[in-house]
Design a protein around this motif. Structure first.
Motif, PDB file in Angstrom:
ATOM      1  N   LEU A  38      -8.610  76.223  74.737  1.00  0.00           N
ATOM      2  CA  LEU A  38      -8.061  75.934  73.414  1.00  0.00           C
ATOM      3  C   LEU A  38      -9.075  75.198  72.553  1.00  0.00           C
ATOM      4  CD1 LEU A  38      -4.385  74.728  74.029  1.00  0.00           C
ATOM      5  CD2 LEU A  38      -5.110  76.709  72.678  1.00  0.00           C
ATOM      6  N   ARG A  39      -9.739  74.235  73.149  1.00  0.00           N
ATOM      7  CA  ARG A  39     -10.769  73.477  72.435  1.00  0.00           C
ATOM      8  C   ARG A  39     -11.817  74.417  71.858  1.00  0.00           C
ATOM      9  NH1 ARG A  39     -14.472  68.639  74.787  1.00  0.00           N
ATOM     10  NH2 ARG A  39     -16.168  68.757  73.286  1.00  0.00           N
ATOM     11  N   SER A 200       3.329  67.751  73.286  1.00  0.00           N
ATOM     12  CA  SER A 200       3.783  66.804  72.264  1.00  0.00           C
ATOM     13  C   SER A 200       2.794  66.748  71.098  1.00  0.00           C
ATOM     14  CB  SER A 200       3.919  65.407  72.879  1.00  0.00           C
ATOM     15  OG  SER A 200       2.633  64.902  73.250  1.00  0.00           O
ATOM     16  N   GLY A 201       3.233  66.118  70.013  1.00  0.00           N
ATOM     17  CA  GLY A 201       2.352  65.914  68.873  1.00  0.00           C
ATOM     18  C   GLY A 201       1.144  65.062  69.234  1.00  0.00           C
ATOM     19  N   GLN A 202       1.346  64.133  70.169  1.00  0.00           N
ATOM     20  CA  GLN A 202       0.241  63.291  70.623  1.00  0.00           C
ATOM     21  C   GLN A 202      -0.850  64.130  71.291  1.00  0.00           C
ATOM     22  OE1 GLN A 202       1.121  60.482  73.839  1.00  0.00           O
ATOM     23  NE2 GLN A 202      -0.036  58.915  72.763  1.00  0.00           N
ATOM     24  N   ALA A 203      -0.439  65.109  72.094  1.00  0.00           N
ATOM     25  CA  ALA A 203      -1.408  65.975  72.764  1.00  0.00           C
ATOM     26  C   ALA A 203      -2.176  66.816  71.750  1.00  0.00           C
ATOM     27  CB  ALA A 203      -0.707  66.877  73.770  1.00  0.00           C
ATOM     28  N   TRP A 204      -1.481  67.335  70.729  1.00  0.00           N
ATOM     29  CA  TRP A 204      -2.160  68.140  69.712  1.00  0.00           C
ATOM     30  C   TRP A 204      -3.094  67.288  68.867  1.00  0.00           C
ATOM     31  CZ3 TRP A 204      -2.538  72.982  70.476  1.00  0.00           C
ATOM     32  CH2 TRP A 204      -1.514  73.691  71.108  1.00  0.00           C
ATOM     33  N   ALA A 205      -2.698  66.041  68.582  1.00  0.00           N
ATOM     34  CA  ALA A 205      -3.593  65.133  67.850  1.00  0.00           C
ATOM     35  C   ALA A 205      -4.843  64.836  68.671  1.00  0.00           C
ATOM     36  CB  ALA A 205      -2.856  63.838  67.509  1.00  0.00           C
ATOM     37  N   LEU A 207      -6.149  66.840  70.894  1.00  0.00           N
ATOM     38  CA  LEU A 207      -6.973  68.050  70.841  1.00  0.00           C
ATOM     39  C   LEU A 207      -7.732  68.123  69.519  1.00  0.00           C
ATOM     40  CD1 LEU A 207      -7.850  70.744  72.095  1.00  0.00           C
ATOM     41  CD2 LEU A 207      -5.828  71.795  71.057  1.00  0.00           C
ATOM     42  N   GLY A 208      -7.095  67.734  68.433  1.00  0.00           N
ATOM     43  CA  GLY A 208      -7.771  67.727  67.138  1.00  0.00           C
ATOM     44  C   GLY A 208      -8.963  66.788  67.125  1.00  0.00           C
ATOM     45  N   TYR A 209      -8.808  65.621  67.732  1.00  0.00           N
ATOM     46  CA  TYR A 209      -9.923  64.670  67.833  1.00  0.00           C
ATOM     47  C   TYR A 209     -11.066  65.282  68.629  1.00  0.00           C
ATOM     48  CZ  TYR A 209     -12.489  60.399  69.097  1.00  0.00           C
ATOM     49  OH  TYR A 209     -13.466  59.450  69.282  1.00  0.00           O
ATOM     50  N   VAL A 210     -10.733  65.927  69.746  1.00  0.00           N
ATOM     51  CA  VAL A 210     -11.755  66.523  70.606  1.00  0.00           C
ATOM     52  C   VAL A 210     -12.487  67.647  69.865  1.00  0.00           C
ATOM     53  CG1 VAL A 210     -12.116  67.874  72.699  1.00  0.00           C
ATOM     54  CG2 VAL A 210     -10.596  65.904  72.747  1.00  0.00           C
ATOM     55  N   VAL A 211     -11.728  68.475  69.126  1.00  0.00           N
ATOM     56  CA  VAL A 211     -12.327  69.618  68.430  1.00  0.00           C
ATOM     57  C   VAL A 211     -13.235  69.148  67.292  1.00  0.00           C
ATOM     58  CG1 VAL A 211     -11.822  71.583  66.915  1.00  0.00           C
ATOM     59  CG2 VAL A 211     -10.520  71.267  69.040  1.00  0.00           C
ATOM     60  N   VAL A 212     -12.704  68.323  66.394  1.00  0.00           N
ATOM     61  CA  VAL A 212     -13.446  67.938  65.192  1.00  0.00           C
ATOM     62  C   VAL A 212     -14.436  66.810  65.481  1.00  0.00           C
ATOM     63  CG1 VAL A 212     -13.271  67.073  62.830  1.00  0.00           C
ATOM     64  CG2 VAL A 212     -11.566  68.686  63.706  1.00  0.00           C
ATOM     65  N   GLY A 213     -13.951  65.754  66.140  1.00  0.00           N
ATOM     66  CA  GLY A 213     -14.801  64.592  66.364  1.00  0.00           C
ATOM     67  C   GLY A 213     -15.868  64.817  67.409  1.00  0.00           C
ATOM     68  N   SER A 214     -15.434  65.172  68.616  1.00  0.00           N
ATOM     69  CA  SER A 214     -16.370  65.300  69.726  1.00  0.00           C
ATOM     70  C   SER A 214     -17.147  66.608  69.698  1.00  0.00           C
ATOM     71  CB  SER A 214     -15.606  65.180  71.050  1.00  0.00           C
ATOM     72  OG  SER A 214     -16.466  65.394  72.141  1.00  0.00           O
ATOM     73  N   SER A 215     -16.449  67.734  69.539  1.00  0.00           N
ATOM     74  CA  SER A 215     -17.109  69.040  69.670  1.00  0.00           C
ATOM     75  C   SER A 215     -17.995  69.380  68.483  1.00  0.00           C
ATOM     76  CB  SER A 215     -16.064  70.145  69.843  1.00  0.00           C
ATOM     77  OG  SER A 215     -15.314  69.938  71.011  1.00  0.00           O
ATOM     78  N   ILE A 216     -17.558  69.047  67.271  1.00  0.00           N
ATOM     79  CA  ILE A 216     -18.316  69.453  66.090  1.00  0.00           C
ATOM     80  C   ILE A 216     -19.208  68.320  65.579  1.00  0.00           C
ATOM     81  CG2 ILE A 216     -18.167  70.272  63.701  1.00  0.00           C
ATOM     82  CD1 ILE A 216     -15.595  71.728  64.468  1.00  0.00           C
ATOM     83  N   ILE A 217     -18.613  67.205  65.200  1.00  0.00           N
ATOM     84  CA  ILE A 217     -19.405  66.131  64.591  1.00  0.00           C
ATOM     85  C   ILE A 217     -20.381  65.517  65.592  1.00  0.00           C
ATOM     86  CG2 ILE A 217     -19.306  63.865  63.501  1.00  0.00           C
ATOM     87  CD1 ILE A 217     -16.602  64.669  62.306  1.00  0.00           C
ATOM     88  N   ALA A 218     -19.859  65.048  66.732  1.00  0.00           N
ATOM     89  CA  ALA A 218     -20.721  64.336  67.678  1.00  0.00           C
ATOM     90  C   ALA A 218     -21.808  65.245  68.261  1.00  0.00           C
ATOM     91  CB  ALA A 218     -19.881  63.728  68.801  1.00  0.00           C
ATOM     92  N   TYR A 219     -21.435  66.453  68.668  1.00  0.00           N
ATOM     93  CA  TYR A 219     -22.447  67.331  69.271  1.00  0.00           C
ATOM     94  C   TYR A 219     -23.441  67.856  68.236  1.00  0.00           C
ATOM     95  CZ  TYR A 219     -21.088  67.271  74.087  1.00  0.00           C
ATOM     96  OH  TYR A 219     -20.872  66.861  75.374  1.00  0.00           O
ATOM     97  N   TYR A 220     -23.018  68.039  67.006  1.00  0.00           N
ATOM     98  CA  TYR A 220     -23.965  68.415  65.957  1.00  0.00           C
ATOM     99  C   TYR A 220     -25.035  67.331  65.802  1.00  0.00           C
ATOM    100  CZ  TYR A 220     -25.849  68.996  61.266  1.00  0.00           C
ATOM    101  OH  TYR A 220     -26.695  69.105  60.192  1.00  0.00           O
ATOM    102  N   LEU A 221     -24.587  66.079  65.699  1.00  0.00           N
ATOM    103  CA  LEU A 221     -25.539  64.979  65.568  1.00  0.00           C
ATOM    104  C   LEU A 221     -26.417  64.860  66.809  1.00  0.00           C
ATOM    105  CD1 LEU A 221     -23.227  62.243  63.990  1.00  0.00           C
ATOM    106  CD2 LEU A 221     -24.933  63.670  62.824  1.00  0.00           C
TER     107      LEU A 221
END
Length: 292
Positions: A38-39, A200-205, A207-221
């Motif tokens: 999913l990520r 739950s909504g917590q799990a989807w939130a 996943l959103g952190y992992v996708v945007v924060g970790s996978s895109i922003i952090a790994y890009y930098l």
């Protein structure tokens, strides 16, 4: 290192430090390989259409899909399913000792006494973490070892292909890793669709952190830093991530901070720090010789 590079490195380790807790929240509801798929599905959707590799770059990215996608992230999520965030944050630091071993095997780099001592300390600490009575399952700990090794190998592969844009790597590695992870989930996991539907909504939130924060922003930098600087300049910053990960695991998730974690973590991080300080010393000496 320039101030801009320093700030980027610190931003990455802060995101990654909290990432262990966030993944732990999501993986407690969704099976790990399905969650990893999913990520990557979301990352590929958001990034891949805008950054396309050349035909010559495609093979390297396909290799990263296996090494980084399944090997690092897939195993990391499996590890977090079976152990706590604090232990994971410490165990994953074995990527740095594995980097030293790979440099020795691939580039005929001499280990030397100092790095041998660092390796011994780091792996001794990992042994203590693995031996904690209430620690992770053997499968989870083995998965974390594999994840750390694949992280080290991925850094070597990325450094060799610094011509590829970081977001091209992120987007297309995700796209190519996704079917591999879907197939692995179908083979080794059950109840994925039901878990996804009932998450739950917590799990989807999370996943959103992992996708945007970790996978895109952090790994890009991170990939930008690796492409511009030496691996040994960038990798030491990852030492801050486990400290944040352990702290977040204890304070946010209520995980216990045991004597095993204290001693094992100190040995592991001490060994890693010794390796990095020694390599920094070698870099300075080499630079001085070049200047002369």
């Amino acid at each position: 290192m320039k101030l801009a590079d320093l700030l980027q490195a610190l931003a990455v380790v802060i995101i990654w430090g909290f990432n262990f807790v966030v993944i732990k929240v999501a993986v407690s509801e969704i099976p790990p390989l399905a969650l990893t798929a999913l990520r990557f599905a979301w990352v590929a959707l958001l990034v891949a259409p805008f950054f396309r590799p050349t035909r010559a770059q495609f093979g390297s990215i396909a290799g990263l899909a296996l090494v980084l996608g399944l090997g690092h992230f897939g195993m990391l999520f499996i590890g977090l399913r079976g152990t706590d965030a604090a232990t994971t944050a410490l165990m994953i630091q074995l990527g740095i000792p594995f980097s030293v071993i790979l440099s020795t095997l691939l580039f005929a780099d001499s280990l030397g006494k100092v790095r041998l001592i660092g390796l011994a300390l780091a792996f001794s600490g990992a042994g203590l973490l693995a031996g904690e009575p209430e620690g992770g399952t053997p499968l989870a700990l083995l998965a974390l070892l594999m994840s750390a090794f694949c992280w080290a190998l991925a850094n070597v592969l990325i450094k060799r292909r610094s011509d590829i844009h970081p977001l091209t790597i992120i987007g297309w590695m995700s796209l190519l890793a996704m079917p591999i992870l879907i197939a692995a989930s179908a083979l080794f996991e059950t109840g994925q669709l039901a878990a996804i539907r009932s998450a739950s909504g917590q799990a989807w939130a999370a996943l959103g952190y992992v996708v945007v924060g970790s996978s895109i922003i952090a790994y890009y930098l991170w990939y930008r830093l690796i492409a511009r600087l030496s691996i040994n300049q960038v990798v030491p910053f990852s030492l801050l991530a486990p400290l944040l990960g352990v702290t977040a695991g204890v304070l946010i998730l209520g995980e216990s901070f045991t004597l095993y974690k204290a001693i094992g973590g100190a040995l592991t991080l001490g060994g890693v720090a010794l390796i990095e300080l020694h390599q920094a010393h070698l870099r300075r000496r080499k630079a001085a010789l070049v200047d002369n």
